[in-house]
Scaffold this motif. Structure first.
Motif, PDB file in Angstrom:
ATOM      1  N   TRP A 124      -1.015  -1.706  -0.092  1.00  0.00           N
ATOM      2  CA  TRP A 124      -1.405  -0.393  -0.009  1.00  0.00           C
ATOM      3  C   TRP A 124      -2.548  -0.097  -0.895  1.00  0.00           C
ATOM      4  O   TRP A 124      -3.344   0.571  -0.446  1.00  0.00           O
ATOM      5  CB  TRP A 124      -0.092   0.325  -0.447  1.00  0.00           C
ATOM      6  CG  TRP A 124      -0.284   1.808   0.032  1.00  0.00           C
ATOM      7  CD1 TRP A 124      -0.825   2.630  -0.633  1.00  0.00           C
ATOM      8  CD2 TRP A 124       0.306   2.574   1.154  1.00  0.00           C
ATOM      9  NE1 TRP A 124      -0.920   3.736  -0.400  1.00  0.00           N
ATOM     10  CE2 TRP A 124      -0.062   4.141   0.747  1.00  0.00           C
ATOM     11  CE3 TRP A 124       1.275   2.295   1.892  1.00  0.00           C
ATOM     12  CZ2 TRP A 124       0.449   4.849   1.496  1.00  0.00           C
ATOM     13  CZ3 TRP A 124       1.796   3.322   2.804  1.00  0.00           C
ATOM     14  CH2 TRP A 124       1.292   4.607   2.676  1.00  0.00           C
ATOM     15  N   LYS A 125      -2.507  -0.418  -2.256  1.00  0.00           N
ATOM     16  CA  LYS A 125      -3.225   0.002  -3.299  1.00  0.00           C
ATOM     17  C   LYS A 125      -4.620  -0.634  -3.046  1.00  0.00           C
ATOM     18  O   LYS A 125      -5.693  -0.133  -2.854  1.00  0.00           O
ATOM     19  CB  LYS A 125      -2.937  -0.526  -4.515  1.00  0.00           C
ATOM     20  CG  LYS A 125      -3.730  -0.082  -5.821  1.00  0.00           C
ATOM     21  CD  LYS A 125      -3.510  -0.318  -7.083  1.00  0.00           C
ATOM     22  CE  LYS A 125      -4.372  -0.215  -8.314  1.00  0.00           C
ATOM     23  NZ  LYS A 125      -5.552   0.522  -8.042  1.00  0.00           N
ATOM     24  N   ARG A 130     -10.383   0.986  -1.193  1.00  0.00           N
ATOM     25  CA  ARG A 130     -11.283   0.902  -0.241  1.00  0.00           C
ATOM     26  C   ARG A 130     -11.270   1.935   0.698  1.00  0.00           C
ATOM     27  O   ARG A 130     -12.441   1.616   1.718  1.00  0.00           O
ATOM     28  CB  ARG A 130     -11.142  -0.709   0.319  1.00  0.00           C
ATOM     29  CG  ARG A 130     -11.550  -1.748  -0.838  1.00  0.00           C
ATOM     30  CD  ARG A 130     -10.643  -3.037  -0.323  1.00  0.00           C
ATOM     31  NE  ARG A 130     -11.157  -3.901  -1.532  1.00  0.00           N
ATOM     32  CZ  ARG A 130     -10.466  -4.032  -2.587  1.00  0.00           C
ATOM     33  NH1 ARG A 130      -9.604  -3.107  -2.979  1.00  0.00           N
ATOM     34  NH2 ARG A 130     -10.854  -5.050  -3.563  1.00  0.00           N
ATOM     35  N   GLY A 131     -10.780   2.788   0.647  1.00  0.00           N
ATOM     36  CA  GLY A 131     -10.902   3.928   1.388  1.00  0.00           C
ATOM     37  C   GLY A 131     -10.325   3.976   3.083  1.00  0.00           C
ATOM     38  O   GLY A 131     -10.590   4.940   3.770  1.00  0.00           O
ATOM     39  N   TYR A 132      -9.591   3.057   3.292  1.00  0.00           N
ATOM     40  CA  TYR A 132      -8.722   2.902   4.385  1.00  0.00           C
ATOM     41  C   TYR A 132      -7.776   4.033   4.567  1.00  0.00           C
ATOM     42  O   TYR A 132      -7.004   4.329   3.617  1.00  0.00           O
ATOM     43  CB  TYR A 132      -7.999   1.430   4.724  1.00  0.00           C
ATOM     44  CG  TYR A 132      -9.043   0.665   5.007  1.00  0.00           C
ATOM     45  CD1 TYR A 132      -9.381   0.001   6.075  1.00  0.00           C
ATOM     46  CD2 TYR A 132      -9.181  -0.277   3.897  1.00  0.00           C
ATOM     47  CE1 TYR A 132     -10.522  -0.911   6.491  1.00  0.00           C
ATOM     48  CE2 TYR A 132     -10.526  -1.163   4.112  1.00  0.00           C
ATOM     49  CZ  TYR A 132     -11.001  -1.520   5.164  1.00  0.00           C
ATOM     50  OH  TYR A 132     -11.876  -2.658   5.479  1.00  0.00           O
ATOM     51  N   ALA A 133      -7.645   4.706   5.830  1.00  0.00           N
ATOM     52  CA  ALA A 133      -6.728   5.750   5.987  1.00  0.00           C
ATOM     53  C   ALA A 133      -5.443   4.958   6.153  1.00  0.00           C
ATOM     54  O   ALA A 133      -5.238   3.891   7.035  1.00  0.00           O
ATOM     55  CB  ALA A 133      -6.960   6.648   6.943  1.00  0.00           C
ATOM     56  N   ILE A 134      -4.390   5.458   5.607  1.00  0.00           N
ATOM     57  CA  ILE A 134      -2.863   4.519   5.660  1.00  0.00           C
ATOM     58  C   ILE A 134      -1.893   5.329   6.461  1.00  0.00           C
ATOM     59  O   ILE A 134      -1.763   6.434   5.976  1.00  0.00           O
ATOM     60  CB  ILE A 134      -2.606   3.874   4.254  1.00  0.00           C
ATOM     61  CG1 ILE A 134      -3.737   2.966   3.823  1.00  0.00           C
ATOM     62  CG2 ILE A 134      -1.226   3.094   4.702  1.00  0.00           C
ATOM     63  CD1 ILE A 134      -3.332   2.567   2.313  1.00  0.00           C
ATOM     64  N   ARG A 135      -1.369   4.989   7.426  1.00  0.00           N
ATOM     65  CA  ARG A 135      -0.142   5.808   8.074  1.00  0.00           C
ATOM     66  C   ARG A 135       1.069   4.901   7.684  1.00  0.00           C
ATOM     67  O   ARG A 135       1.319   3.682   7.546  1.00  0.00           O
ATOM     68  CB  ARG A 135      -0.250   5.480   9.766  1.00  0.00           C
ATOM     69  CG  ARG A 135      -1.464   6.442  10.074  1.00  0.00           C
ATOM     70  CD  ARG A 135      -1.484   6.193  11.501  1.00  0.00           C
ATOM     71  NE  ARG A 135      -0.483   6.221  12.510  1.00  0.00           N
ATOM     72  CZ  ARG A 135      -0.398   5.641  13.611  1.00  0.00           C
ATOM     73  NH1 ARG A 135      -1.483   5.090  14.081  1.00  0.00           N
ATOM     74  NH2 ARG A 135       0.669   5.630  14.226  1.00  0.00           N
TER      75      ARG A 135
END
Length: 145
Positions: A124-125, A130-135
Motif C-alpha cells: 500500500w505504501k 508513487r501517486g496511485y489512487a487506492i480503493r
C-alpha cells in the motif's frame, strides 16, 4: 495509471480469487494471477474444481507452449512481467508484483493473517508513495454476521 484495489480480510484467498477471476472473465477481461509458486499450483487445482458447473480456462506462464499462454484468458504467473495480458492483475500476496504498472487494474488480496497484513501495508505504501489512487474493499464488512 493502474487502478489499485485492496481486498482486505479475505477468509480464503483461493476461493476469493476464483470468484474474482470468474467475475472479471464474465466482464470480458483477461486476467493474470501472481503469487508464490505453491499458492499458484493450489489455485490451478481450485480453478478446475471450485464449481461443478463451470470451468475457467487458464494456463501457467511457465507452460512450454507460448501460444497456449497467449490464447488463455487467465494466466498464472510467478512474475507478471512479460505476460501476454495487461488488463487485470490479481496479486495473492508477497512483494509488489514486478511490472504491475502495465496493467489497467491491480487487485491485492489480503487475508486476516498478521504477516500477510504487514506485507500488504508495505505494498500500500509503495503504491501511495508513487501517486496511485487506492480503493479499499473490506470483505468482512460484506459478510453476514
Amino acid at each position: 495509471m493502474t487502478e489499485v484495489t485492496f481486498h482486505f480480510n479475505v477468509p480464503d484467498k483461493l476461493a476469493y480469487a476464483c470468484r474474482l477471476v470468474r467475475r472479471a472473465r464474465g466482464a470480458g477481461s483477461r486476467v493474470v494471477v501472481t503469487g508464490e509458486p505453491e499458492l499458484l499450483r493450489r489455485l490451478d487445482t481450485e480453478l478446475w474444481t471450485f464449481s461443478a458447473l463451470e470451468f475457467i480456462p487458464h494456463a501457467h506462464a511457465a507452460a512450454a507452449d507460448a501460444q497456449v499462454v497467449a490464447a488463455s484468458p487467465v494466466v498464472l504467473a510467478d512474475v507478471p512481467r512479460g505476460t501476454p495480458h495487461h488488463e487485470v492483475l490479481v496479486n495473492l500476496g508477497g512483494p509488489v508484483p514486478e511490472g504491475f504498472e502495465r496493467f489497467e487494474r491491480l487487485n491485492e488480496l489480503v487475508s486476516q493473517d498478521e504477516a500477510d497484513r504487514l506485507q500488504a501495508r508495505a505494498r500500500w505504501k509503495h503504491y501511495a508513495d508513487r501517486g496511485y489512487a487506492i480503493r479499499r474493499h473490506d470483505v468482512a464488512e460484506r459478510e453476514p454476521r
